[in-house]
Write a protein that holds these residues in place. Structure first.
Motif, short mmCIF file in Angstrom:
data_model
loop_
_atom_site.label_atom_id
_atom_site.label_comp_id
_atom_site.label_asym_id
_atom_site.label_seq_id
_atom_site.Cartn_x
_atom_site.Cartn_y
_atom_site.Cartn_z
N MET A 1 38.33 27.48 57.02
CA MET A 1 39.49 28.04 56.18
C MET A 1 38.91 29.36 55.48
SD MET A 1 42.75 28.54 55.38
CE MET A 1 43.56 26.91 56.27
N ILE A 2 39.71 30.78 55.60
CA ILE A 2 39.40 31.55 55.14
C ILE A 2 40.48 32.43 54.37
CG2 ILE A 2 38.16 34.12 55.06
CD1 ILE A 2 36.52 33.19 57.56
N GLU A 3 40.45 32.71 53.17
CA GLU A 3 41.55 33.70 52.32
C GLU A 3 41.09 35.01 52.50
OE1 GLU A 3 43.82 34.11 48.14
OE2 GLU A 3 41.76 33.13 48.52
N PHE A 4 41.85 35.99 52.97
CA PHE A 4 41.55 37.58 53.07
C PHE A 4 42.57 37.86 51.83
CE2 PHE A 4 40.66 36.02 57.30
CZ PHE A 4 39.55 36.46 57.65
N TYR A 5 41.81 38.59 50.89
CA TYR A 5 42.78 38.87 49.57
C TYR A 5 42.10 40.29 49.26
CZ TYR A 5 38.45 37.77 46.61
OH TYR A 5 37.32 37.88 45.87
N HIS A 6 42.88 40.99 48.41
CA HIS A 6 42.48 42.18 47.38
C HIS A 6 42.51 42.00 45.88
CE1 HIS A 6 42.20 46.44 46.80
NE2 HIS A 6 41.93 46.75 47.99
N PRO A 7 41.68 42.25 45.46
CA PRO A 7 41.86 42.03 43.96
C PRO A 7 42.75 42.82 43.25
CG PRO A 7 39.47 43.33 44.59
CD PRO A 7 40.25 42.93 45.53
N ASP A 8 43.24 43.90 43.83
CA ASP A 8 44.15 44.79 42.95
C ASP A 8 45.46 44.42 43.71
OD1 ASP A 8 42.24 46.25 41.79
OD2 ASP A 8 42.25 47.83 43.10
N GLU A 9 45.70 43.54 44.62
CA GLU A 9 47.06 43.15 45.17
C GLU A 9 47.62 41.96 44.29
OE1 GLU A 9 50.25 42.11 47.47
OE2 GLU A 9 48.69 40.93 47.32
N VAL A 10 49.03 42.11 44.06
CA VAL A 10 49.66 41.39 43.12
C VAL A 10 49.72 39.81 43.71
CG1 VAL A 10 51.96 40.91 42.09
CG2 VAL A 10 51.27 42.97 42.24
N ASN A 11 49.97 39.63 45.02
CA ASN A 11 50.24 38.28 45.51
C ASN A 11 48.70 37.78 45.74
OD1 ASN A 11 53.08 38.52 45.86
ND2 ASN A 11 52.74 39.54 47.77
N SER A 12 47.81 38.29 45.76
CA SER A 12 46.40 37.84 45.81
C SER A 12 46.03 37.11 44.47
CB SER A 12 45.51 38.88 46.19
OG SER A 12 45.54 39.46 47.38
N LYS A 13 46.49 37.79 43.44
CA LYS A 13 46.28 37.33 42.07
C LYS A 13 47.11 36.02 41.84
CE LYS A 13 45.04 41.54 39.92
NZ LYS A 13 45.42 42.73 38.94
N LYS A 14 48.40 36.16 42.38
CA LYS A 14 49.34 35.12 42.16
C LYS A 14 48.96 33.59 42.75
CE LYS A 14 54.34 34.12 42.99
NZ LYS A 14 55.65 34.79 43.56
N PHE A 15 48.41 33.86 44.07
CA PHE A 15 48.11 32.60 44.76
C PHE A 15 46.63 32.26 44.75
CE2 PHE A 15 51.94 34.12 46.90
CZ PHE A 15 52.83 33.53 46.79
N ARG A 16 45.80 32.96 43.84
CA ARG A 16 44.47 32.64 43.86
C ARG A 16 44.15 31.11 43.37
NH1 ARG A 16 41.27 36.41 39.91
NH2 ARG A 16 42.64 35.65 38.53
N ASP A 17 45.01 30.83 42.54
CA ASP A 17 44.90 29.37 41.43
C ASP A 17 45.38 28.33 42.65
OD1 ASP A 17 43.86 30.51 39.19
OD2 ASP A 17 46.07 30.63 38.38
N LEU A 18 46.31 28.57 43.31
CA LEU A 18 46.93 27.74 44.33
C LEU A 18 45.91 27.51 45.51
CD1 LEU A 18 48.86 25.90 45.69
CD2 LEU A 18 49.90 28.24 46.76
N TYR A 19 45.22 28.55 45.97
CA TYR A 19 44.25 28.46 46.87
C TYR A 19 42.92 27.67 46.66
CZ TYR A 19 40.63 29.55 50.61
OH TYR A 19 40.01 29.56 51.76
N GLU A 20 42.56 27.65 45.19
CA GLU A 20 41.33 26.96 44.39
C GLU A 20 41.88 25.54 44.53
OE1 GLU A 20 40.64 28.70 40.81
OE2 GLU A 20 39.51 30.47 41.78
N LYS A 21 43.12 25.34 44.18
CA LYS A 21 43.58 23.76 44.13
C LYS A 21 43.54 23.11 45.36
CE LYS A 21 47.59 21.22 42.07
NZ LYS A 21 48.99 21.31 41.52
N ILE A 22 43.95 23.78 46.36
CA ILE A 22 43.63 23.16 47.84
C ILE A 22 42.40 23.09 48.18
CG2 ILE A 22 44.34 23.81 50.46
CD1 ILE A 22 46.92 23.21 48.51
N ALA A 23 41.81 24.03 47.73
CA ALA A 23 40.08 23.85 48.05
C ALA A 23 39.55 22.55 47.59
CB ALA A 23 39.34 25.09 47.79
N ASP A 24 39.82 22.55 46.15
CA ASP A 24 39.31 21.35 45.55
C ASP A 24 39.92 19.98 45.97
OD1 ASP A 24 38.11 22.91 43.53
OD2 ASP A 24 39.72 22.92 42.08
N TYR A 25 41.21 19.89 46.64
CA TYR A 25 41.80 18.65 46.90
C TYR A 25 41.06 18.59 48.36
CZ TYR A 25 45.11 15.86 49.62
OH TYR A 25 45.58 14.88 50.52
#
Length: 314
Positions: A1-25
């Motif tokens: 699973m790969i997340e393609f994100y941009h550090p300056d993009e709003v949604n990338s910041k918004k869903f970063r914690d969610l992706y980390e939570k899914i990865a931990d699960y």
């Protein structure tokens, strides 16, 4: 699973914690899927052809993937999508059952009702129950429709806001890209001009080298021509010398031949003289003394003439 994100993009910041939570699960469940993230700001070109941020892709093979395209991005929808993709050890989020107060009231009313004794009362109660059930179902349906309508409106508002953000971000990126392109173009033009100048210099140097080579070749040709001329002159001189030598040899041979001929003639003449002397001597012995002066005079004159001829030839 790969997340393609941009550090300056709003949604990338918004869903970063969610992706980390899914990865931990996934790690807790010992799922074979590895969770990675790629920062797209480190790439100048869109190498992975990503249309929006963040983008989630589940790779089953190299260059073969399935992309998350659900309308709503939550832990529930993400885990359900992973289950749909048959990812091992992933399960859906369990929903907690929340009983509505109205439903509980209706159940309590129904519980309070006693079973009717007669058939008429039973039919009457059945009709009332059926009516209440229909009313409850209609009320529930109306609430659900309202909720669905509100959810749709909320979803559309979210989409509109997201589209507005995306457009603003795209416009910003487009402007930045235009600025970069203009800067690169000016830089490229300068570089091209410098390259052309260097090429012209190199061409001039090459032309000078070629001219020098040609001059040297011409000089060598001229030198060779001069050498050939000198060789020809020397040959002519040698030929003349040889001719003179040959002529001298021939002259000497001719002189020697002439001398030999003259010597032979002289020998013959001397022999003739001797013969004549011998003949004269014999005549003087046999002829009387008186006749001697008459005969001897013509004989003495002939040798003198012959001698004169020989001297003239020499």
């Amino acid at each position: 699973m790969i997340e393609f994100y941009h550090p300056d993009e709003v949604n990338s910041k918004k869903f970063r914690d969610l992706y980390e939570k899914i990865a931990d699960y996934g790690k807790q469940q010992k799922s074979p899927v590895k969770f990675e993230a790629i920062n797209m700001s480190k790439f100048t070109s869109n190498l992975f052809k990503v249309a929006a941020y963040p983008t989630f892709r589940l790779y089953t093979e190299p260059k073969k993937f399935v992309e998350f395209k659900e309308k709503e991005l939550t832990e529930k929808t993400f885990r359900k999508w992973m289950v749909d993709q048959a990812v091992e050890n992933f399960t859906e989020v369990e929903e907690k059952k929340v009983e509505k107060k109205e439903d509980k009231k209706e159940e309590k009313k129904e519980e309070k009702k006693l079973a009717p004794a007669s058939e008429k009362e039973r039919k009457k109660v059945a009709k009332e129950i059926l009516k209440t059930e229909i009313d409850v179902a209609d009320a529930k349906k109306a609430k659900d429709d309202k909720k669905i309508g509100a959810d749709i409106l909320e979803e559309e508002a979210k989409k509109a806001a997201k589209l507005k953000e995306d457009n603003a971000e795209k416009d910003k990126k487009a402007i930045e890209a235009e600025k970069r392109a203009a800067a690169e173009a000016s830089h490229d033009n300068k570089a091209e001009e410098e390259e052309k100048k260097e090429e012209k210099k190199d061409d001039k140097k090459a032309e000078k080298k070629d001219d020098k080579k040609e001059e040297k070749k011409e000089e060598k040709k001229d030198d060779k021509k001069e050498e050939k001329k000198d060789d020809k002159k020397a040959e002519k001189k040698d030929d003349k010398k040889e001719e003179k030598k040959a002529e001298k040899k021939d002259d000497k041979k001719e002189e020697k031949k002439a001398e030999k001929k003259d010597d032979k003639k002289e020998e013959k003449k001397s022999e003739k003289k001797d013969d004549k002397k011998d003949a004269k001597a014999a005549q003087t012995k046999s002829v009387p003394v008186k006749a001697a002066p008459v005969v001897a005079a013509p004989i003495a004159k002939a040798p003198v003439k012959a001698a004169a001829v020989v001297v003239a030839k020499k």
